[in-house]
Scaffold this motif. Structure first.
Motif, short mmCIF file in Angstrom:
data_model
loop_
_atom_site.label_atom_id
_atom_site.label_comp_id
_atom_site.label_asym_id
_atom_site.label_seq_id
_atom_site.Cartn_x
_atom_site.Cartn_y
_atom_site.Cartn_z
N VAL A 136 4.43 5.95 -6.76
CA VAL A 136 4.22 5.60 -5.91
C VAL A 136 5.02 4.32 -5.73
O VAL A 136 4.67 3.30 -6.07
CB VAL A 136 2.61 5.93 -6.14
N PRO A 137 5.03 4.27 -3.95
CA PRO A 137 5.65 3.05 -4.07
C PRO A 137 4.87 2.12 -3.75
O PRO A 137 5.06 1.68 -2.13
CB PRO A 137 6.96 3.35 -3.69
N VAL A 138 4.20 1.65 -4.12
CA VAL A 138 3.27 0.77 -3.57
C VAL A 138 2.89 -0.18 -4.58
O VAL A 138 2.47 0.18 -5.77
CB VAL A 138 2.02 1.24 -3.47
N TYR A 139 3.19 -1.06 -4.23
CA TYR A 139 2.47 -2.38 -5.71
C TYR A 139 1.08 -2.86 -4.95
O TYR A 139 0.94 -3.41 -3.90
CB TYR A 139 3.69 -3.78 -5.13
N ALA A 140 0.85 -3.76 -5.95
CA ALA A 140 -0.89 -4.55 -5.92
C ALA A 140 -0.81 -5.51 -6.64
O ALA A 140 -0.37 -5.49 -7.61
CB ALA A 140 -1.71 -3.41 -6.41
N GLY A 141 -2.22 -6.41 -5.95
CA GLY A 141 -2.24 -7.19 -6.45
C GLY A 141 -3.56 -8.34 -6.29
O GLY A 141 -4.27 -7.92 -4.91
N VAL A 142 -4.66 -8.81 -7.03
CA VAL A 142 -5.71 -9.32 -6.65
C VAL A 142 -5.76 -10.80 -7.21
O VAL A 142 -5.19 -10.85 -8.63
CB VAL A 142 -6.64 -8.50 -7.64
N ALA A 143 -5.54 -11.49 -7.18
CA ALA A 143 -6.15 -12.95 -6.91
C ALA A 143 -7.10 -14.02 -6.56
O ALA A 143 -7.55 -13.76 -5.49
CB ALA A 143 -4.56 -13.93 -6.52
N VAL A 144 -7.21 -14.76 -7.34
CA VAL A 144 -8.48 -16.05 -7.12
C VAL A 144 -7.96 -17.45 -6.67
O VAL A 144 -6.83 -17.45 -7.04
CB VAL A 144 -9.52 -15.74 -7.88
N LEU B 231 5.87 13.10 5.00
CA LEU B 231 5.45 14.07 4.41
C LEU B 231 6.60 14.96 3.77
O LEU B 231 7.15 14.68 2.43
CB LEU B 231 3.85 14.91 4.07
N ALA B 232 7.23 15.05 4.25
CA ALA B 232 8.61 15.66 4.21
C ALA B 232 10.00 15.08 3.85
O ALA B 232 10.94 15.75 2.75
CB ALA B 232 9.44 16.56 5.49
N VAL B 233 10.01 14.17 3.90
CA VAL B 233 10.87 13.40 3.24
C VAL B 233 10.47 12.35 2.91
O VAL B 233 11.46 11.70 2.61
CB VAL B 233 11.42 12.29 5.18
N ASP B 234 9.29 12.20 2.32
CA ASP B 234 8.68 10.91 1.45
C ASP B 234 7.47 11.78 1.26
O ASP B 234 5.92 11.78 1.01
CB ASP B 234 8.76 9.88 1.62
N GLY B 235 7.77 13.20 -0.29
CA GLY B 235 6.58 13.30 -1.08
C GLY B 235 5.70 12.72 -1.72
O GLY B 235 4.57 12.51 -2.62
N THR B 236 6.03 11.20 -1.74
CA THR B 236 4.74 9.96 -2.29
C THR B 236 3.72 9.66 -1.51
O THR B 236 2.96 9.21 -1.79
CB THR B 236 5.93 8.63 -3.12
N VAL B 237 3.78 10.18 -0.41
CA VAL B 237 2.96 9.35 0.69
C VAL B 237 1.51 9.64 0.28
O VAL B 237 0.42 8.96 0.36
CB VAL B 237 3.33 9.70 1.95
N VAL B 238 1.11 11.16 -0.35
CA VAL B 238 -0.33 11.89 -0.79
C VAL B 238 -0.34 10.75 -1.62
O VAL B 238 -2.08 10.50 -1.10
CB VAL B 238 -0.35 13.27 -0.35
N ARG B 239 -0.20 10.93 -2.54
CA ARG B 239 -0.64 10.20 -3.65
C ARG B 239 -0.45 9.22 -4.15
O ARG B 239 -1.60 8.45 -4.09
CB ARG B 239 -0.43 10.92 -5.34
N GLY B 240 -0.27 8.60 -2.88
CA GLY B 240 0.20 6.68 -2.56
C GLY B 240 -1.35 6.60 -1.93
O GLY B 240 -1.66 5.38 -2.06
N ALA B 241 -1.23 7.19 -0.85
CA ALA B 241 -2.71 7.38 0.15
C ALA B 241 -3.79 7.46 -0.74
O ALA B 241 -4.84 6.45 -0.58
CB ALA B 241 -3.82 8.27 1.03
N ARG B 242 -4.91 8.20 -1.39
CA ARG B 242 -4.60 8.16 -3.12
C ARG B 242 -5.41 7.34 -4.13
O ARG B 242 -6.25 6.96 -4.19
CB ARG B 242 -4.95 9.49 -3.80
N THR C 161 -2.51 -4.48 -1.39
CA THR C 161 -1.59 -3.32 -1.65
C THR C 161 -0.13 -3.47 -0.78
O THR C 161 -0.43 -3.48 0.58
CB THR C 161 -1.78 -2.11 -1.68
N GLN C 162 0.59 -3.47 -0.45
CA GLN C 162 1.61 -3.84 -0.16
C GLN C 162 2.72 -1.89 -0.42
O GLN C 162 3.43 -1.82 -1.42
CB GLN C 162 2.39 -4.35 -0.29
N VAL C 163 3.48 -1.14 0.59
CA VAL C 163 4.62 -0.76 0.52
C VAL C 163 5.71 -1.53 -0.10
O VAL C 163 6.15 -1.89 0.77
CB VAL C 163 4.72 0.43 1.70
N THR C 164 6.26 -0.32 -0.90
CA THR C 164 8.07 -1.28 -1.71
C THR C 164 9.22 -0.44 -1.35
O THR C 164 8.59 0.71 -1.51
CB THR C 164 8.10 -2.01 -2.82
N GLN C 165 10.41 -0.45 -0.71
CA GLN C 165 11.49 -0.27 -1.98
C GLN C 165 11.82 0.07 -2.57
O GLN C 165 12.86 0.93 -2.96
CB GLN C 165 12.22 0.11 -0.05
#
Length: 269
Positions: A259-267, A43-54, A191-195
């Motif tokens: 939030v550095p996270v990608y999301a997708g839903v497929a059929v 969290l100290a080096v990446d302030g996005t992680v808490v909002r990413g988890a939510r 979902t997947q974390v992205t750089q």
């Protein structure tokens, strides 16, 4: 298979576990000092992680509701994590009480809380498998006790694939192994974390994970999209997690930052 059939595994409190680190970010109590230490460092080096988890949790709720509203009545959640209400079975059975849900995770602390995962609606059923995502044979075999793989299943792999490597775990082949077992009309929820969206913060977080003994593999948009090869993406396609069919709370949360996270839903057709 029920949670009571699983062989208890001693909880290793000498090393952090991703599910328990995630639990700390969500404000949970089912973690140990070693997990909190890593969670605070990241969290100290990446302030996005808490909002990413939510944001991940809210996406899971939206995606599961989408699958249930489309008529899916079976759900397989791999990499379940520590129960945080509302959990997947509560969302699915809130739409369709007859839904059947199987959870799978390899963290012994999740096994300890499996009774919470087994609180099903009267019309439906829930089950828990204590197994590793890298062992699809075991998970699919045991899930088949509760689920009928001849009918559509929604497969949830939320915040899991970034802990699996391209080479050592054959992550793309692994996901395909699961998808190949699904009937037409099944859903893949990912979902997947992205750089791509926060390169410096994600790089620092990934290094801290690796130093702790947890492999961590952020992926680019083309890499993440590869998981959906051969499937039909639902709109709006592969997108940052906030933007996948957002509800008002998600729109409001975007003001907090990226939030550095990608999301997708497929059929599967």
């Amino acid at each position: 298979m029920t949670a009571r059939d699983a062989t208890p595994t001693p909880i290793d409190t000498s090393r952090p576990h991703p599910a328990r680190v995630y639990d700390w970010w969500l404000g949970g109590k089912d973690n140990y000092p070693v997990d909190e230490e890593l969670a605070r460092k990241i969290l100290a080096v990446d302030g996005t992680v808490v909002r990413g988890a939510r944001a991940n949790r809210r996406f899971m709720h939206r995606a599961v509701r989408t699958a249930a509203e489309a008529g899916v009545r079976q759900f397989l959640d791999i990499g379940t994590g520590i129960p945080t209400e509302p959990n997947l079975h509560q969302v699915a059975q809130g739409v369709a009480p007859e839904s059947r849900v199987v959870y799978a995770d390899n963290d012994p602390i999740v096994l300890r809380h499996a009774e919470a995962l087994l609180q099903s609606s009267a019309e439906g059923a829930t089950d828990y498998i204590h197994a590793d995502a890298r062992d699809p044979g075991t998970i699919l075999r045991l899930a088949g006790v509760s689920l009928d793989f001849g009918r559509p299943v929604a497969l949830s792999l939320v915040a899991l694939t970034h802990y699996l490597g391209d080479q050592e775990d054959d992550v793309f082949g692994l996901v395909k192994r699961y998808v190949d077992e699904l009937a037409a009309g099944s859903f893949l929820i990912l979902t997947q974390v992205t750089q791509d969206l926060s390169p410096e913060g994600v790089a620092r977080a990934a290094e801290l994970f690796r130093r702790s003994g947890t492999p961590f593999h952020p992926r680019t948009l083309p890499e993440f999209s590869r998981f959906f090869d051969g499937l039909e993406l639902l709109g709006p396609g592969v997108i940052p997690v906030y933007g996948w069919r957002p509800e008002p709370v998600d729109v409001a949360a975007q003001a907090e930052g990226v939030v550095p996270v990608y999301a997708g839903v497929a059929v599967k057709r």
